[in-house]
Design a protein around this motif. Structure first.
Motif, PDB file in Angstrom:
ATOM      1  N   TRP A   1      -9.632   1.179   9.418  1.00 25.87           N
ATOM      2  CA  TRP A   1      -9.262   0.176   8.413  1.00 25.87           C
ATOM      3  C   TRP A   1      -9.661  -1.123   8.598  1.00 25.87           C
ATOM      4  CZ3 TRP A   1      -6.691   0.222   3.976  1.00 25.87           C
ATOM      5  CH2 TRP A   1      -5.835  -0.828   3.683  1.00 25.87           C
TER       6      TRP A   1
ATOM      7  N   MET B   1       0.773  -1.255   0.107  1.00 21.59           N
ATOM      8  CA  MET B   1      -0.120  -0.081   0.047  1.00 21.59           C
ATOM      9  C   MET B   1       0.747   1.232   0.060  1.00 21.59           C
ATOM     10  SD  MET B   1      -1.445   0.516   3.875  1.00 21.59           S
ATOM     11  CE  MET B   1      -1.969  -1.273   4.272  1.00 21.59           C
TER      12      MET B   1
ATOM     13  N   PHE C   1      -3.029   7.734   9.451  1.00 22.09           N
ATOM     14  CA  PHE C   1      -3.616   6.149   9.041  1.00 22.09           C
ATOM     15  C   PHE C   1      -3.077   5.281  10.134  1.00 22.09           C
ATOM     16  CE2 PHE C   1      -2.859   2.396   6.744  1.00 22.09           C
ATOM     17  CZ  PHE C   1      -4.330   2.398   6.147  1.00 22.09           C
TER      18      PHE C   1
ATOM     19  N   ASP D   1      -3.428  -7.758   4.576  1.00 20.15           N
ATOM     20  CA  ASP D   1      -3.612  -6.187   4.708  1.00 20.15           C
ATOM     21  C   ASP D   1      -3.280  -5.700   3.348  1.00 20.15           C
ATOM     22  OD1 ASP D   1      -3.867  -4.513   6.875  1.00 20.15           O
ATOM     23  OD2 ASP D   1      -1.759  -3.961   6.815  1.00 20.15           O
TER      24      ASP D   1
ATOM     25  N   HIS E   1       1.868  -4.359   9.064  1.00 19.88           N
ATOM     26  CA  HIS E   1       1.482  -4.639   7.724  1.00 19.88           C
ATOM     27  C   HIS E   1       1.975  -5.895   6.994  1.00 19.88           C
ATOM     28  CE1 HIS E   1       0.434  -3.445   3.736  1.00 19.88           C
ATOM     29  NE2 HIS E   1       1.638  -3.216   3.242  1.00 19.88           N
TER      30      HIS E   1
ATOM     31  N   SER F   1      -3.928  -3.467  -0.167  1.00 23.98           N
ATOM     32  CA  SER F   1      -4.042  -2.010  -0.181  1.00 23.98           C
ATOM     33  C   SER F   1      -5.372  -1.687  -0.819  1.00 23.98           C
ATOM     34  CB  SER F   1      -2.766  -1.472  -1.344  1.00 23.98           C
ATOM     35  OG  SER F   1      -3.420  -2.269  -2.604  1.00 23.98           O
ATOM     36  N   SER F   2      -5.631  -0.382  -0.570  1.00 26.45           N
ATOM     37  CA  SER F   2      -7.161  -0.081  -0.919  1.00 26.45           C
ATOM     38  C   SER F   2      -7.238   1.332  -1.367  1.00 26.45           C
ATOM     39  CB  SER F   2      -7.996  -0.053   0.112  1.00 26.45           C
ATOM     40  OG  SER F   2      -9.550   0.573  -0.176  1.00 26.45           O
TER      41      SER F   2
ATOM     42  N   ASP G   1      -7.719   4.195   1.280  1.00 21.68           N
ATOM     43  CA  ASP G   1      -6.974   4.242   2.395  1.00 21.68           C
ATOM     44  C   ASP G   1      -6.878   5.677   2.540  1.00 21.68           C
ATOM     45  OD1 ASP G   1      -5.415   4.588   0.404  1.00 21.68           O
ATOM     46  OD2 ASP G   1      -3.873   3.176   0.910  1.00 21.68           O
TER      47      ASP G   1
END
Length: 266
Positions: A222, A2, A213, A139, A246, A141-142, A145
């Motif tokens: 998250w 991410m 974050f 975990d 992560h 990525s998005s 985020d």
């Protein structure tokens, strides 16, 4: 991985030398890869952004005790062809699909993806449903985020996001983060067909979070994001862990193996 890796990557990603990995030509590029194990199941390991095959060192051999396992380095990473051009997760998904053809993999596989590899996995599963039987994302990525930063503190979040973008897009160029900054939505269910999908998301709290974050509220949001995402799948499952950062496969390799074995039972 991410794009929010920018402060942590140098601290936590090991550098590992490989003993003569195999190389295959995919769409004109050399991709390094390694295959171990055997059995009726095939597993493809999709690494995080900027990471090569070493992203899977803690679990590669352990997974190979249960199935045929393939790990590789995407173009631009590891010892694969070095590049300096825009690539998206869909570009990388096309490469992975072609990799299957070049390696003679004809059956649907379980795709295990870490961080940015999760974006590749979502595009892969939507574009090539006949090649994927299940997803396990660590975990991942998005594209949402950065929304978490803005939701916590709009002004501060926007300032942090501006810096993240500078770090990601060196001289306006990115091999793997173009997806985020173009805000191209990634596939969800039902674009990704009904298949077993498990997401392991880190909600581990940090004593001195480097940005919004990683604050307690950011960690909570998250986890909520991925719980909601997985719940949309008829066979979806979310696992929230406070014991891993992560790099779940480094912090809790046994969790990765156990969730993979559960997917293999489907």
């Amino acid at each position: 991985m991410m794009k929010l890796h920018w402060l942590l990557i140098g601290l936590f990603v090991p550098v590992v030398a490989f003993a003569n990995p195999d190389v295959v030509k995919v769409k004109g590029y050399d991709l390094e890869y390694e295959i171990a194990g055997s059995g009726s199941e095939v597993i493809l390991l999709e690494a995080g952004g900027s990471a090569g095959m070493s992203d899977w060192d803690p679990v590669f051999q352990r997974l190979s005790e249960h199935a045929k396992v393939i790990r590789y380095s995407r173009v631009g990473n590891g010892n694969s062809t070095a590049i300096q051009q825009h690539f998206t997760s869909r570009d990388y998904a096309d490469h992975a699909s072609t990799l299957f053809v070049e390696l003679g993999i004809q059956q649907p596989v379980i795709l295990v993806a870490h961080s940015y590899g999760g974006s590749v996995a979502r595009d892969f599963a939507a574009a090539y449903p006949e090649q994927i039987k299940a997803l396990l994302m660590l975990d991942p990525s998005s594209e949402h985020d950065v929304d978490i930063l803005r939701a916590i503190d709009l002004e501060k979040g926007n300032a942090e996001i501006a810096q993240i973008k500078l770090d990601d897009m060196k001289n306006g160029m990115s091999n793997q983060y173009l997806d985020f900054w173009s805000k191209r939505p990634l596939p969800d269910y039902p674009q990704i067909r009904d298949m077993p999908v498990t997401v392991i998301a880190s909600i581990k709290k940090m004593e001195n979070p480097p940005n919004l974050f990683f604050t307690d509220r950011g960690r909570e949001m998250w986890g909520e994001l991925w719980q909601e995402w997985a719940a949309a799948f008829p066979q979806g499952k979310s696992v929230l862990t406070e014991n891993s950062g992560h790099f779940v496969q480094f912090d809790e390799p046994e969790l990765v193996v156990s969730e993979l074995l559960l997917l293999m039972e489907h």
